[in-house]
Scaffold this motif. Structure first.
Motif, PDB file in Angstrom:
ATOM      1  N   PRO A 180       0.800  -1.232   0.000  1.00 53.69           N
ATOM      2  CA  PRO A 180       0.000   0.000   0.000  1.00 53.69           C
ATOM      3  C   PRO A 180       0.826   1.272   0.000  1.00 53.69           C
ATOM      4  N   LEU A 181       2.118   1.158   0.312  1.00 46.18           N
ATOM      5  CA  LEU A 181       3.007   2.316   0.312  1.00 46.18           C
ATOM      6  C   LEU A 181       4.275   1.972  -0.460  1.00 46.18           C
ATOM      7  N   THR A 182       4.349   2.443  -1.689  1.00 46.10           N
ATOM      8  CA  THR A 182       5.520   2.209  -2.535  1.00 46.10           C
ATOM      9  C   THR A 182       5.970   3.525  -3.158  1.00 46.10           C
ATOM     10  N   LEU A 183       7.232   3.827  -2.984  1.00 49.04           N
ATOM     11  CA  LEU A 183       7.820   5.014  -3.603  1.00 49.04           C
ATOM     12  C   LEU A 183       8.291   4.678  -5.007  1.00 49.04           C
ATOM     13  N   LYS A 184       7.912   5.501  -5.967  1.00 48.85           N
ATOM     14  CA  LYS A 184       8.401   5.370  -7.332  1.00 48.85           C
ATOM     15  C   LYS A 184       9.160   6.645  -7.686  1.00 48.85           C
ATOM     16  N   ALA A 185      10.398   6.495  -8.077  1.00 48.00           N
ATOM     17  CA  ALA A 185      11.214   7.628  -8.496  1.00 48.00           C
ATOM     18  C   ALA A 185      11.615   7.429  -9.954  1.00 48.00           C
ATOM     19  N   THR A 186      11.401   8.457 -10.757  1.00 52.87           N
ATOM     20  CA  THR A 186      11.778   8.443 -12.168  1.00 52.87           C
ATOM     21  C   THR A 186      12.942   9.396 -12.367  1.00 52.87           C
ATOM     22  N   PHE A 187      14.023   8.911 -12.989  1.00 51.90           N
ATOM     23  CA  PHE A 187      15.215   9.723 -13.232  1.00 51.90           C
ATOM     24  C   PHE A 187      15.326  10.019 -14.723  1.00 51.90           C
ATOM     25  N   VAL A 188      15.571  11.276 -15.044  1.00 56.52           N
ATOM     26  CA  VAL A 188      15.860  11.707 -16.412  1.00 56.52           C
ATOM     27  C   VAL A 188      17.099  12.595 -16.325  1.00 56.52           C
ATOM     28  N   LEU A 189      18.287  11.969 -16.393  1.00 55.26           N
ATOM     29  CA  LEU A 189      19.533  12.690 -16.173  1.00 55.26           C
ATOM     30  C   LEU A 189      20.084  13.325 -17.445  1.00 55.26           C
ATOM     31  N   ASP A 190      19.445  13.085 -18.580  1.00 59.42           N
ATOM     32  CA  ASP A 190      19.788  13.791 -19.803  1.00 59.42           C
ATOM     33  C   ASP A 190      19.026  15.116 -19.797  1.00 59.42           C
ATOM     34  N   GLN A 191      19.768  16.236 -19.720  1.00 52.89           N
ATOM     35  CA  GLN A 191      19.117  17.528 -19.520  1.00 52.89           C
ATOM     36  C   GLN A 191      18.243  17.935 -20.689  1.00 52.89           C
ATOM     37  N   GLU A 192      18.633  17.576 -21.899  1.00 57.65           N
ATOM     38  CA  GLU A 192      17.819  17.920 -23.056  1.00 57.65           C
ATOM     39  C   GLU A 192      16.456  17.235 -22.995  1.00 57.65           C
ATOM     40  N   LEU A 193      16.447  15.982 -22.612  1.00 58.18           N
ATOM     41  CA  LEU A 193      15.180  15.270 -22.457  1.00 58.18           C
ATOM     42  C   LEU A 193      14.403  15.810 -21.263  1.00 58.18           C
ATOM     43  N   ALA A 194      15.119  16.153 -20.173  1.00 57.62           N
ATOM     44  CA  ALA A 194      14.443  16.713 -19.008  1.00 57.62           C
ATOM     45  C   ALA A 194      13.785  18.045 -19.352  1.00 57.62           C
ATOM     46  N   ASN A 195      14.439  18.860 -20.173  1.00 57.81           N
ATOM     47  CA  ASN A 195      13.846  20.144 -20.581  1.00 57.81           C
ATOM     48  C   ASN A 195      12.578  19.939 -21.397  1.00 57.81           C
ATOM     49  N   GLN A 196      12.492  18.812 -22.087  1.00 61.31           N
ATOM     50  CA  GLN A 196      11.291  18.512 -22.863  1.00 61.31           C
ATOM     51  C   GLN A 196      10.165  17.949 -21.998  1.00 61.31           C
ATOM     52  N   GLY A 197      10.472  17.638 -20.734  1.00 62.16           N
ATOM     53  CA  GLY A 197       9.469  17.035 -19.860  1.00 62.16           C
ATOM     54  C   GLY A 197       9.246  15.567 -20.146  1.00 62.16           C
ATOM     55  N   ALA A 198      10.271  14.901 -20.672  1.00 62.42           N
ATOM     56  CA  ALA A 198      10.130  13.484 -21.027  1.00 62.42           C
ATOM     57  C   ALA A 198       9.910  12.625 -19.792  1.00 62.42           C
ATOM     58  N   PHE A 199       9.113  11.586 -19.947  1.00 60.63           N
ATOM     59  CA  PHE A 199       8.861  10.576 -18.925  1.00 60.63           C
ATOM     60  C   PHE A 199       8.224  11.143 -17.655  1.00 60.63           C
ATOM     61  N   GLY A 200       7.527  12.280 -17.807  1.00 56.39           N
ATOM     62  CA  GLY A 200       6.730  12.814 -16.710  1.00 56.39           C
ATOM     63  C   GLY A 200       7.398  13.818 -15.804  1.00 56.39           C
ATOM     64  N   VAL A 201       8.676  14.151 -16.001  1.00 56.61           N
ATOM     65  CA  VAL A 201       9.309  15.155 -15.157  1.00 56.61           C
ATOM     66  C   VAL A 201       8.822  16.543 -15.555  1.00 56.61           C
ATOM     67  N   THR A 202       9.002  17.509 -14.663  1.00 50.49           N
ATOM     68  CA  THR A 202       8.583  18.880 -14.940  1.00 50.49           C
ATOM     69  C   THR A 202       9.478  19.491 -16.014  1.00 50.49           C
ATOM     70  N   PRO A 203       8.902  19.985 -17.134  1.00 48.79           N
ATOM     71  CA  PRO A 203       9.729  20.505 -18.227  1.00 48.79           C
ATOM     72  C   PRO A 203      10.336  21.857 -17.904  1.00 48.79           C
ATOM     73  N   ALA A 204      11.230  22.308 -18.775  1.00 50.59           N
ATOM     74  CA  ALA A 204      11.885  23.603 -18.599  1.00 50.59           C
ATOM     75  C   ALA A 204      10.897  24.744 -18.840  1.00 50.59           C
ATOM     76  N   VAL A 205      11.195  25.873 -18.227  1.00 55.05           N
ATOM     77  CA  VAL A 205      10.431  27.099 -18.459  1.00 55.05           C
ATOM     78  C   VAL A 205      11.137  27.881 -19.563  1.00 55.05           C
ATOM     79  N   LEU A 206      10.412  28.207 -20.640  1.00 52.90           N
ATOM     80  CA  LEU A 206      10.988  28.880 -21.804  1.00 52.90           C
ATOM     81  C   LEU A 206      10.414  30.280 -21.956  1.00 52.90           C
ATOM     82  N   ASP A 207      11.215  31.164 -22.579  1.00 52.22           N
ATOM     83  CA  ASP A 207      10.692  32.498 -22.895  1.00 52.22           C
ATOM     84  C   ASP A 207      10.037  32.457 -24.269  1.00 52.22           C
ATOM     85  N   SER A 208       9.651  33.605 -24.768  1.00 53.08           N
ATOM     86  CA  SER A 208       8.928  33.672 -26.039  1.00 53.08           C
ATOM     87  C   SER A 208       9.785  33.235 -27.223  1.00 53.08           C
ATOM     88  N   GLU A 209      11.111  33.269 -27.054  1.00 54.45           N
ATOM     89  CA  GLU A 209      12.011  32.867 -28.129  1.00 54.45           C
ATOM     90  C   GLU A 209      12.566  31.450 -27.927  1.00 54.45           C
TER      91      GLU A 209
END
Length: 321
Positions: free
Chosen positions: A179-208
């Motif tokens: 009933p209590l299980t921790l799930k941690a997802t790692f995305v250590l490739d920053q380019e993929l992390a910026n895209q929000g891949a695999f459910g991580v919070t994506p990067a914040v971008l400006d208008s450009e």
């Protein structure tokens, strides 16, 4: 009178030696105390197809799949501790195309169980697992292998929790509920992390489209995990095993279930040669798919999560040591 007595004694001694169950020999006791059991398995599966002036057409190709498994199990009167390492890597080379991988898995699991009584079928259990891949992964349409959609530790998945397990002392059947299980997802490739891949919070971008705040590299969830495994002997040299894992997060969209289901058939020819048929189905709402944009040429739009399925059939060699 001494000679007959000596003859009788010699006959009785010879009879005792010839009879293992006699009173003169004690049966060898089987050790039932704490003990470790280790096992290793290495396998190679190869397939190849070649065409020469074949009027139906076709593409020359060769594939190879390497596998390695290591288990270390401990057992005593009340505790059992099972540890597994599984590594698999496959490659496929087709004519006029870059080498592609067909399988890529690195997985560690560890299960600790406490049996309160000898007759109990239930165990208090703690479970840990971690899996990732070893090399970059690419879309089938990326013929030049230029834009990876996954890499080592992108993603990586860690599960850790505790609960109850039924049937650990029954080799073929296991049902685990945490009933209590921790799930941690790692995305250590920053380019993929910026895209929000695999459910991580994506990067914040400006208008450009410049990065203001980089995407996060981890995502934590807390939920309920249910697993079930069952081994079945279909025939003398044919066995089947199914492993099912169901996980739902309490906080983020509870009731949306992540599914991981493997069904394996092993066909044993002899001590070394065997065939394998494997089906692997997955669904994870955090893994989104893309489809070509209907408004902008060359761009892609998110198409949501979809069922993933992989099937493998191979013939090769395996050795236990």
């Amino acid at each position: 009178m001494k000679i007959p007595v000596l003859i009788v004694f010699m006959l009785l001694t010879a009879y005792a030696v010839a009879q293992p169950d006699s009173l003169y020999l004690k049966e060898k006791k089987v050790y039932t105390g704490p003990q470790w059991k280790q096992k290793q398995n290495a396998s190679v599966d190869i397939s190849q197809v070649s065409f020469t002036n074949w009027n139906a057409g076709g593409t020359n190709s060769i594939s190879a799949l390497l596998g390695y498994k290591f288990t270390a199990d401990y057992k005593d009167k009340f505790f059992s501790w099972k540890n597994n390492l599984r590594v698999g890597y496959g490659l496929n080379k087709q004519q006029d195309r870059a080498v592609r991988k067909t399988d890529d898995i690195f997985e560690i699991t560890s299960n600790l169980g406490y049996q309160p009584t000898k007759v109990s079928k239930w165990f208090y259990s703690a479970r840990f697992s971690f899996k990732t891949q070893l090399t970059d992964g690419f879309k089938a349409s990326d013929v030049e292998n230029e834009n990876p959609i996954s890499t080592f530790l992108a993603p990586g998945y860690l599960f850790f929790g505790g609960g109850m397990e039924y049937g650990r002392n029954i080799d073929r059947l296991s049902l685990y509920l945490s009933p209590l299980t921790l799930k941690a997802t790692f995305v250590l490739d920053q380019e993929l992390a910026n895209q929000g891949a695999f459910g991580v919070t994506p990067a914040v971008l400006d208008s450009e489209e410049n990065v203001i705040t980089e995407g996060e590299n981890t995502r934590q969830e807390l939920g309920i995990l249910v697993t079930n495994s069952y081994d079945l002997k279909l025939a003398k040299n044919i066995t089947a095993k199914h492993i099912l894992s169901l996980y739902s997060d309490y906080i983020n969209n509870f009731g949306n279930v992540d599914v991981d289901w493997r069904l394996n058939f092993d066909f044993k020819v002899n001590s070394f040669v065997r065939a394998t048929l494997e089906s692997h189905l997955r669904y994870d709402d955090d893994v989104k798919t893309l489809q070509p944009s209907e408004t902008e040429e060359g761009e892609f739009d998110e198409a949501g999560a979809r069922v993933q399925w992989k099937q493998f059939l191979g013939v090769g060699f395996a050795v236990n040591f």
